[in-house]
Design an enzyme around this catalytic site. Structure first.
Site, short mmCIF file in Angstrom:
data_model
loop_
_atom_site.label_atom_id
_atom_site.label_comp_id
_atom_site.label_asym_id
_atom_site.label_seq_id
_atom_site.Cartn_x
_atom_site.Cartn_y
_atom_site.Cartn_z
N ASP B 23 0.82 -1.23 0.00
CA ASP B 23 0.00 0.00 0.00
C ASP B 23 0.85 1.27 0.00
OD1 ASP B 23 -1.99 -1.82 0.35
OD2 ASP B 23 -2.30 -1.41 2.47
N HIS B 67 -1.28 -16.22 11.22
CA HIS B 67 0.16 -16.09 10.99
C HIS B 67 0.98 -16.74 12.11
CE1 HIS B 67 -1.45 -12.46 12.89
NE2 HIS B 67 -0.32 -12.37 13.56
N GLY B 91 8.35 -11.45 22.09
CA GLY B 91 8.11 -10.30 22.97
C GLY B 91 8.48 -9.00 22.26
N HIS B 95 2.70 -6.75 14.81
CA HIS B 95 2.14 -7.29 13.57
C HIS B 95 1.02 -6.38 13.07
CE1 HIS B 95 3.35 -11.57 15.14
NE2 HIS B 95 4.39 -10.86 14.74
N ASP B 97 -2.04 -5.91 10.22
CA ASP B 97 -2.88 -6.71 9.33
C ASP B 97 -2.66 -6.27 7.88
OD1 ASP B 97 -4.79 -8.10 7.98
OD2 ASP B 97 -6.50 -7.31 9.08
N GLU B 100 -5.45 -4.52 5.68
CA GLU B 100 -5.91 -3.15 5.84
C GLU B 100 -5.29 -2.28 4.76
OE1 GLU B 100 -8.17 -2.97 7.90
OE2 GLU B 100 -7.78 -4.66 9.21
N HIS B 117 0.93 3.42 18.51
CA HIS B 117 0.08 2.76 19.52
C HIS B 117 0.65 1.38 19.87
CE1 HIS B 117 -3.80 1.41 21.35
NE2 HIS B 117 -3.35 0.24 20.93
N GLU B 118 0.95 0.58 18.85
CA GLU B 118 1.43 -0.78 19.11
C GLU B 118 2.76 -0.77 19.84
OE1 GLU B 118 -0.51 -3.21 18.82
OE2 GLU B 118 -2.03 -2.18 17.65
N HIS B 121 2.48 -0.86 23.47
CA HIS B 121 2.37 -2.22 24.03
C HIS B 121 3.75 -2.89 24.08
CE1 HIS B 121 -1.94 -2.04 24.01
NE2 HIS B 121 -2.06 -2.06 22.70
N HIS B 127 -3.95 -0.82 27.41
CA HIS B 127 -4.88 0.17 26.85
C HIS B 127 -5.32 1.16 27.91
CE1 HIS B 127 -5.99 -2.56 23.27
NE2 HIS B 127 -5.12 -1.64 22.92
N GLN B 230 -13.70 26.85 15.32
CA GLN B 230 -14.15 28.06 16.03
C GLN B 230 -15.65 28.32 15.93
OE1 GLN B 230 -11.35 30.52 13.97
NE2 GLN B 230 -9.85 30.41 15.64
#
Lengths: 80, 365
Positions: B23, B67, B91, B95, B97, B100, B117-118, B121, B127, B230
């Site tokens: 992509d 996977h 660890g 991953h 997807d 997407e 975001h990942e 983790h 979260h 505004q």
């Protein structure tokens, strides 16, 4: 006004709760605990986490939240 | 924090990009991932070094369906990505997807946002229920050019790895409290029976018949919009939503910007010395839209698509001594004019102020 969800919505909800709120079902017997949390209890946890009205019932607001694209990591516990 | 508080035992970590999505250009993937790491290295004493071969602490890859890690993907939407908590072997790995649509902008899913975001983790964060935080589980697009890690995330990661080594500690935006007595609004408007309250990057949705109020990022609904709207109003006749910031305005049909927008506010008929609109509301009965600018207001005819003669007028001459108007909307025949922490309920028929309320009176606080 909120409308009662359809049956396939319940399937979606169970899948969501299984993935992200460790809902234990017959599909994953090896993960079964002594005390099995019900769908309602898991829904309460999920509604509380997202700041929704905590009803333990599958209302439209909760289903809409479940349909949103998200991270695959569980929201509470069982993260390994 | 993740149960058990897992963390990396070292501060100098390595990462490797195993494969690429078709992509995006590989260079854009590299850049998105690099920036995602910088989000965290800017606020804690961690460093991330990219390696091309061998085992890195954090391995990043695009994966398809099952996977082999026990957490399959199921096609477009739903689950976008996942990551593993700090630890050896898998660890820390991330991953994405593959099914997407990954992008470097607001279309599809922005790789930088999801990667950042990942990586939270991967470093030991769980979260957060704060809808403005990066670690909120649901995807929401946000401006990536001027991205600031929210304070909630800074607090979380610094609880694990300590403060930044920079002389000045970084700070980030905080999500406003729905029932904060000092809460004021940038803009308020109706939209298809709901009320929308805008503040900075956020908006609250309130349905008159539902007690709860929902807070979201504005970008979740209108990715093309900047933060800090505004003024806003709904054109019920055309089922359009109009939003203003500085000298630009956008017309939206559902979540899509109407072709040709944003346009300059002067195309509505404002003189050049008007730089921004403070507030707006549309009278559903007359098709007239009112614009508030400093201590004056204009009236626009939506049918003729031009400003009415005889404007601007002084706000005080019609609406009373309410000062500058921050936000305005019409509901149940009344006009509500917001100023700071207060709102004035105005009856357009009697031309009288009915009462003065707290700005958050709609939120069942």
């Amino acid at each position: 006004a909120p409308v009662a969800p359809e049956v396939d919505t319940m399937m979606l909800a169970k899948g969501y709760l299984r993935n992200f709120y460790s809902l234990e079902t017959e599909l994953r017997p090896s993960f079964r605990r002594k005390i099995t949390d019900s769908v309602s209890e898991k829904l309460r946890k999920m509604q509380s986490f997202f700041g929704l009205k905590v009803t333990g019932k599958l209302n439209n607001e909760t289903v809409e939240m479940m349909k949103q694209p998200r991270c695959g990591v569980p929201d509470i516990g069982e993260y390994v | 924090l993740i149960d058990g508080n897992p963390k990396w035992p070292r501060n100098d970590l390595t990462y490797r990009i195993i494969n690429y999505t078709p992509d995006m250009r590989p260079a854009d993937v590299d850049e998105a991932i690099k920036q995602a790491f910088e989000v965290w290295s800017n606020v804690v004493p961690l460093t991330f070094r990219r390696i091309e071969d061998g085992a890195a602490d954090i391995m990043m890859s695009f994966q398809y369906r099952d996977h082999g890690d026990g957490y399959p993907f199921y096609g477009p939407h739903g689950t976008l990505a996942h990551a593993f908590q700090p630890g050896p072997r898998i660890g820390g790995d991330v991953h994405f997807d593959e099914e997407e649509t990954w992008t470097k902008n607001s279309r599809g899913y922005n790789l930088f946002i999801v990667a950042a975001h990942e990586l939270g983790h991967s470093l030991g964060l769980a979260h957060s229920p704060d809808p403005g935080s990066l670690m909120y589980p649901n995807y929401a697009y946000r401006d990536t050019k001027d991205f600031h890690l929210p304070q909630d995330d800074i607090n979380g990661i610094q609880a694990i790895y300590g403060q930044s080594l920079q002389p000045v500690q970084p700070t980030g935006p905080s999500t406003p409290g729905t029932c904060d007595p000092n809460l004021s609004f940038d803009a308020v408007a109706t939209l298809r029976g709901e009320m929308l309250f805008f503040k900075g990057r956020y908006l609250w949705r309130k349905h008159p018949q539902i007690r709860e109020t929902e807070i979201n990022l504005i970008s979740q609904f209108w990715p093309a919009l900047p933060a800090g709207i505004q003024a806003a109003y709904e054109n019920v006749e055309k089922d359009q939503f109009v939003l203003f910031k500085e000298d630009k305005y956008w017309v939206f049909k559902e979540s899509n910007v109407v072709h040709g927008y944003p346009k300059r506010i002067h195309q509505l008929g404002f003189p050049k010395n008007v730089k921004r609109i403070n507030a707006a509301f549309s009278d559903k009965n007359t098709g007239k839209t009112y614009f508030f600018v400093a201590n004056k207001y204009w009236r626009y005819d939506e049918n003729r698509q031009s400003m009415d003669e005889g404007y601007p007028r002084n706000i005080i001459s019609v609406f009373g001594k309410i000062g500058k108007v921050d936000a305005a909307f019409q509901h149940d025949g009344y006009i509500y004019l917001f100023h700071g922490r207060k709102q004035t309920q105005f009856d357009p028929n009697t031309k009288q102020v009915v009462r003065v309320l707290k700005s958050t009176s709609w939120f069942s606080c």
